[in-house]
Design a protein around this motif. Structure first.
Motif, PDB file in Angstrom:
ATOM      1  N   MET A 113       0.819  -1.213   0.000  1.00 56.02           N
ATOM      2  CA  MET A 113       0.000   0.000   0.000  1.00 56.02           C
ATOM      3  C   MET A 113       0.854   1.265   0.000  1.00 56.02           C
ATOM      4  SD  MET A 113      -2.813  -1.255   2.815  1.00 56.02           S
ATOM      5  CE  MET A 113      -3.813   0.229   2.686  1.00 56.02           C
ATOM      6  N   PHE A 114       2.145   1.121  -0.126  1.00 57.24           N
ATOM      7  CA  PHE A 114       3.046   2.289  -0.106  1.00 57.24           C
ATOM      8  C   PHE A 114       2.561   3.342  -1.100  1.00 57.24           C
ATOM      9  CE2 PHE A 114       6.725   4.464  -1.957  1.00 57.24           C
ATOM     10  CZ  PHE A 114       7.301   5.004  -0.817  1.00 57.24           C
ATOM     11  N   PRO A 115       2.516   4.625  -0.697  1.00 60.88           N
ATOM     12  CA  PRO A 115       3.002   5.210   0.570  1.00 60.88           C
ATOM     13  C   PRO A 115       1.893   5.496   1.583  1.00 60.88           C
ATOM     14  CG  PRO A 115       2.713   6.951  -1.019  1.00 60.88           C
ATOM     15  CD  PRO A 115       2.236   5.682  -1.686  1.00 60.88           C
ATOM     16  N   HIS A 116       0.715   4.852   1.458  1.00 58.94           N
ATOM     17  CA  HIS A 116      -0.443   5.254   2.254  1.00 58.94           C
ATOM     18  C   HIS A 116      -0.332   4.882   3.723  1.00 58.94           C
ATOM     19  CE1 HIS A 116      -2.340   6.456  -1.436  1.00 58.94           C
ATOM     20  NE2 HIS A 116      -2.162   5.262  -1.958  1.00 58.94           N
ATOM     21  N   GLU A 117       0.402   3.827   4.075  1.00 56.93           N
ATOM     22  CA  GLU A 117       0.566   3.435   5.471  1.00 56.93           C
ATOM     23  C   GLU A 117       1.979   3.742   5.958  1.00 56.93           C
ATOM     24  OE1 GLU A 117      -1.784   2.646   7.306  1.00 56.93           O
ATOM     25  OE2 GLU A 117      -3.395   2.014   5.944  1.00 56.93           O
ATOM     26  N   HIS A 118       2.545   4.807   5.413  1.00 56.27           N
ATOM     27  CA  HIS A 118       3.933   5.165   5.700  1.00 56.27           C
ATOM     28  C   HIS A 118       4.010   6.625   6.115  1.00 56.27           C
ATOM     29  CE1 HIS A 118       3.902   1.599   3.190  1.00 56.27           C
ATOM     30  NE2 HIS A 118       5.098   1.300   3.659  1.00 56.27           N
ATOM     31  N   LEU A 119       5.211   7.116   6.366  1.00 55.71           N
ATOM     32  CA  LEU A 119       5.376   8.503   6.779  1.00 55.71           C
ATOM     33  C   LEU A 119       5.013   9.434   5.630  1.00 55.71           C
ATOM     34  CD1 LEU A 119       8.683   8.368   8.857  1.00 55.71           C
ATOM     35  CD2 LEU A 119       6.324   8.084   9.624  1.00 55.71           C
ATOM     36  N   PRO A 120       4.557  10.653   5.941  1.00 53.68           N
ATOM     37  CA  PRO A 120       4.130  11.586   4.885  1.00 53.68           C
ATOM     38  C   PRO A 120       5.246  11.866   3.872  1.00 53.68           C
ATOM     39  CG  PRO A 120       3.431  12.364   7.046  1.00 53.68           C
ATOM     40  CD  PRO A 120       4.329  11.195   7.291  1.00 53.68           C
ATOM     41  N   SER A 121       4.934  11.663   2.588  1.00 57.49           N
ATOM     42  CA  SER A 121       5.950  11.890   1.545  1.00 57.49           C
ATOM     43  C   SER A 121       5.313  12.013   0.165  1.00 57.49           C
ATOM     44  CB  SER A 121       6.984  10.759   1.541  1.00 57.49           C
ATOM     45  OG  SER A 121       6.359   9.514   1.267  1.00 57.49           O
ATOM     46  N   SER A 122       4.089  12.487   0.116  1.00 57.36           N
ATOM     47  CA  SER A 122       3.373  12.516  -1.165  1.00 57.36           C
ATOM     48  C   SER A 122       3.854  13.613  -2.094  1.00 57.36           C
ATOM     49  CB  SER A 122       1.866  12.667  -0.916  1.00 57.36           C
ATOM     50  OG  SER A 122       1.370  11.550  -0.226  1.00 57.36           O
ATOM     51  N   THR A 123       4.355  14.714  -1.522  1.00 61.65           N
ATOM     52  CA  THR A 123       4.846  15.824  -2.331  1.00 61.65           C
ATOM     53  C   THR A 123       6.259  16.171  -1.894  1.00 61.65           C
ATOM     54  OG1 THR A 123       4.084  17.548  -0.800  1.00 61.65           O
ATOM     55  CG2 THR A 123       2.496  16.737  -2.453  1.00 61.65           C
ATOM     56  N   PRO A 124       7.025  16.880  -2.720  1.00 62.37           N
ATOM     57  CA  PRO A 124       8.375  17.289  -2.304  1.00 62.37           C
ATOM     58  C   PRO A 124       8.357  18.115  -1.023  1.00 62.37           C
ATOM     59  CG  PRO A 124       8.130  17.553  -4.666  1.00 62.37           C
ATOM     60  CD  PRO A 124       6.776  17.197  -4.148  1.00 62.37           C
ATOM     61  N   GLU A 125       7.386  18.984  -0.872  1.00 58.65           N
ATOM     62  CA  GLU A 125       7.317  19.815   0.328  1.00 58.65           C
ATOM     63  C   GLU A 125       7.032  18.952   1.563  1.00 58.65           C
ATOM     64  OE1 GLU A 125       5.618  20.318  -2.465  1.00 58.65           O
ATOM     65  OE2 GLU A 125       6.730  22.046  -3.279  1.00 58.65           O
ATOM     66  N   GLU A 126       6.099  18.011   1.410  1.00 58.73           N
ATOM     67  CA  GLU A 126       5.760  17.131   2.526  1.00 58.73           C
ATOM     68  C   GLU A 126       6.949  16.248   2.894  1.00 58.73           C
ATOM     69  OE1 GLU A 126       1.669  14.909   3.576  1.00 58.73           O
ATOM     70  OE2 GLU A 126       2.775  13.959   1.930  1.00 58.73           O
ATOM     71  N   THR A 127       7.662  15.760   1.888  1.00 58.43           N
ATOM     72  CA  THR A 127       8.834  14.913   2.138  1.00 58.43           C
ATOM     73  C   THR A 127       9.915  15.687   2.882  1.00 58.43           C
ATOM     74  OG1 THR A 127       8.377  13.606   0.162  1.00 58.43           O
ATOM     75  CG2 THR A 127      10.619  13.519   1.031  1.00 58.43           C
TER      76      THR A 127
END
Length: 567
Positions: A70-84
């Motif tokens: 299910m990566f990245p939904h059950e992982h640390l926030p990293s969906s956007t460059p800013e969030e990462t």
């Protein structure tokens, strides 16, 4: 589930890495284990008497494959460059906030320090490379998580995941050696060679026992070469506690050889005696890991549940042997929080806050190893530095200074400036600076290798997850970092496991998630190894070696007594 390949030598030491071993011919070895085997079998010894039972380089994997899918939904926030970038900044801040300051109070557990380092010894015996694979950089900018499928393609475990003591035995005593100083583990016949301590005026009793150091090269053009340990995994010389424990394993095997010769004369040849002593040493180590170490560090009842449950969590995820990343990169790093800044080491050292001699500091325990350089002209362990295990092993000791720190989210200050880490090349390189800071390194590694969050794992296991209130009950710097990274709802697995122990068990053991991952992984690896004690019909310490009074080895303290290092 056991891989078979041609035997090979141990590889040259890797920096905090290990050595890859390939499996032997199990059927040929089985024939050598029958009493009275003809000595003519010695001609096949080089091909059949190896120590590794699984393929030496095996894959890592995810214990919760459904979550990695299910990566990245059950992982640390990293969906956007800013969030990462926010996540990485918050991980660094959290790692800094976890480390003690000069005057931070120390919370003692009821766990003797030996169990901290028994865990480190086990870790070095079964896993390597998550911290040293050059393709898994944790200093990049931007630092982004690697997709789980790509992690599994790129990352190899450089140790056999079986608890088979290949870190002690190397390739065994029956391989050809190029020279006395090659990389192979040195033997004297079928006993393991030990190193002698270097005599100075102060000697830790017994004064006539000099065989209390690791075997070392002793020859070469420079002191560093001469100090190099000749052991199956060079990481066991990185600090003195695990080095002294490795010495105990060498001595336990040698004592087992003597015991077999004295008590089981039907094992006639040297090959047979070696194989029997090795089995008895391995099985004692495995049994103690399951029945003493695990019950000491996991929640009550966990081990019994895992042993009697028909569901093998490790086997459910794969039909091949692998090492779970949730274990090696998160759960089994709980021991880092148990490390003390100083130890009541032996009679020549004092304790924090007491008048008289200073305590043995954590930094000194890294210095007085071959990797640490000992001190001055010394090339072996000086005679005032062997462990007095009586100060490190007893669960009923009335002295609170003789226990590990609690399992919690607080790390001793020296873990932010590790002496023997980050020493290769320019010390100003980002990777070298980061290697010295253990908490930040653990958190960034878990992010980079796409570990699921603590809440996701708790849900997968069907156990109650920590609440936001549980997580917010922390120091202000920790709360700030958790909030800044969005970690109150999606918490890094390593931090979650430490906080869970703090909330659920007052730091006296792991909580539900940590206990389950650690126990299921270690017991699962023993189930997968057909030569482990679990797969021997009815084996228990009653069928093993005996102490001089006739009692079996049923505790880590008994193990050290049989090895002759606990008086």
């Amino acid at each position: 589930m056991t891989g078979i390949g041609r035997p090979t030598r141990v590889l040259a030491e890797l920096s905090h890495g290990g050595h890859a071993l390939v499996d032997n011919n199990p059927e040929a070895e089985k024939s050598l284990q029958e009493p009275g085997t003809d000595s003519a079998l010695s001609r096949v010894v080089n091909e059949s008497v190896s120590t590794a039972e699984h393929v030496g380089t095996t894959s890592f994997g995810y214990l919760f494959a459904s979550l990695s899918a299910m990566f990245p939904h059950e992982h640390l926030p990293s969906s956007t460059p800013e969030e990462t970038r926010t996540t990485v900044d918050a991980l660094n801040a959290l790692g800094d906030a976890m480390v003690d300051h000069e005057n931070s109070p120390v919370a003692d557990s009821t766990i003797p320090p030996v169990y901290t380092y028994w865990g480190q010894f086990v870790d070095h015996d079964i896993t390597a490379n998550t911290d040293r694979d050059t393709s898994i950089d944790i200093t990049g900018d931007p630092l982004v998580p690697i997709a789980p499928r790509e992690v599994l393609r790129r990352l190899e475990n450089l140790r056999s995941p079986a608890l088979n003591l290949d870190s002690v035995y190397g390739d065994g005593p029956f391989v050809d050696r190029v020279s006395p100083n090659d990389e192979a583990v040195p033997y004297d016949g079928i006993t393991l060679r030990l190193g002698e301590i270097q005599l100075i005026p102060d000697v830790v009793p017994p004064a006539d026992d000099l065989a209390r150091d690791l075997p070392r090269r002793g020859e070469g053009p420079d002191p560093e070469t001469r100090r190099t340990p000749q052991i199956g995994d060079g990481r066991n010389d990185e600090n003195l506690v695990v080095a002294q424990l490795h010495v105990a394993f060498l001595r336990f095997h040698n004592a087992a050889v003597d015991w077999v010769r004295a008590n089981e004369p039907h094992w006639g040849s040297e090959v047979e005696v070696f194989l029997r002593a090795r089995d008895l040493t391995r099985w004692a180590y495995q049994w103690l890991t399951v029945h003493d170490y695990l019950p000491t560090v996991t929640a009550a009842g966990t081990v019994d549940t895992v042993l009697t449950d028909d569901v093998d969590l490790l086997a459910l995820q794969s039909d091949t042997v692998y090492m779970p990343l949730e274990f090696s990169v998160a759960a089994f790093r709980f021991g880092h929080s148990m490390v003390r800044a100083a130890y009541d080491w032996n009679a020549f050292f004092g304790r924090d806050g007491d008048p008289g001699p200073a305590p043995a500091t954590f930094e000194q325990l890294f210095q007085f190893t071959g990797r640490g350089g000992f001190a001055g002209p010394l090339e072996r362990l000086p005679s005032n530095w062997p462990a007095d295990w009586n100060r490190l092993v007893h669960k009923n000791d009335p002295d609170t200074a003789r226990f590990a720190r609690k399992i919690d989210t607080h790390l001793a200050l020296p873990l932010s400036t590790l002496r023997n880490e980050g020493t290769i090349g320019d010390p100003e390189l980002p990777v070298n600076k980061l290697l010295k800071q253990l908490a930040r390194r653990n958190l960034l590694r878990g992010f980079r290798l796409a570990l699921p969050t603590g809440q996701a794992v708790a849900q997968a296991l069907g156990v109650p997850a920590l609440t936001r209130a549980d997580l917010e009950n922390s120091s202000q710097p920790v709360r700030d970092a958790l909030a800044a990274g969005g970690f109150l709802d999606r918490t890094p697995l390593w931090f979650y496991i430490l906080k869970e122990a703090e909330v659920q068990r007052d730091g006296q053991s792991l909580g539900a998630v940590g206990s389950t991952i650690v126990a299921a992984t270690l017991i699962g690896q023993l189930r997968a190894d057909r030569r482990s004690y679990l797969n021997q019909t009815g084996w228990s310490p009653a069928q093993g070696v005996r102490l001089p009074d006739g009692s079996p080895v049923r505790s880590v303290a008994d193990f050290l007594r049989f090895a002759g290092v606990l008086t």
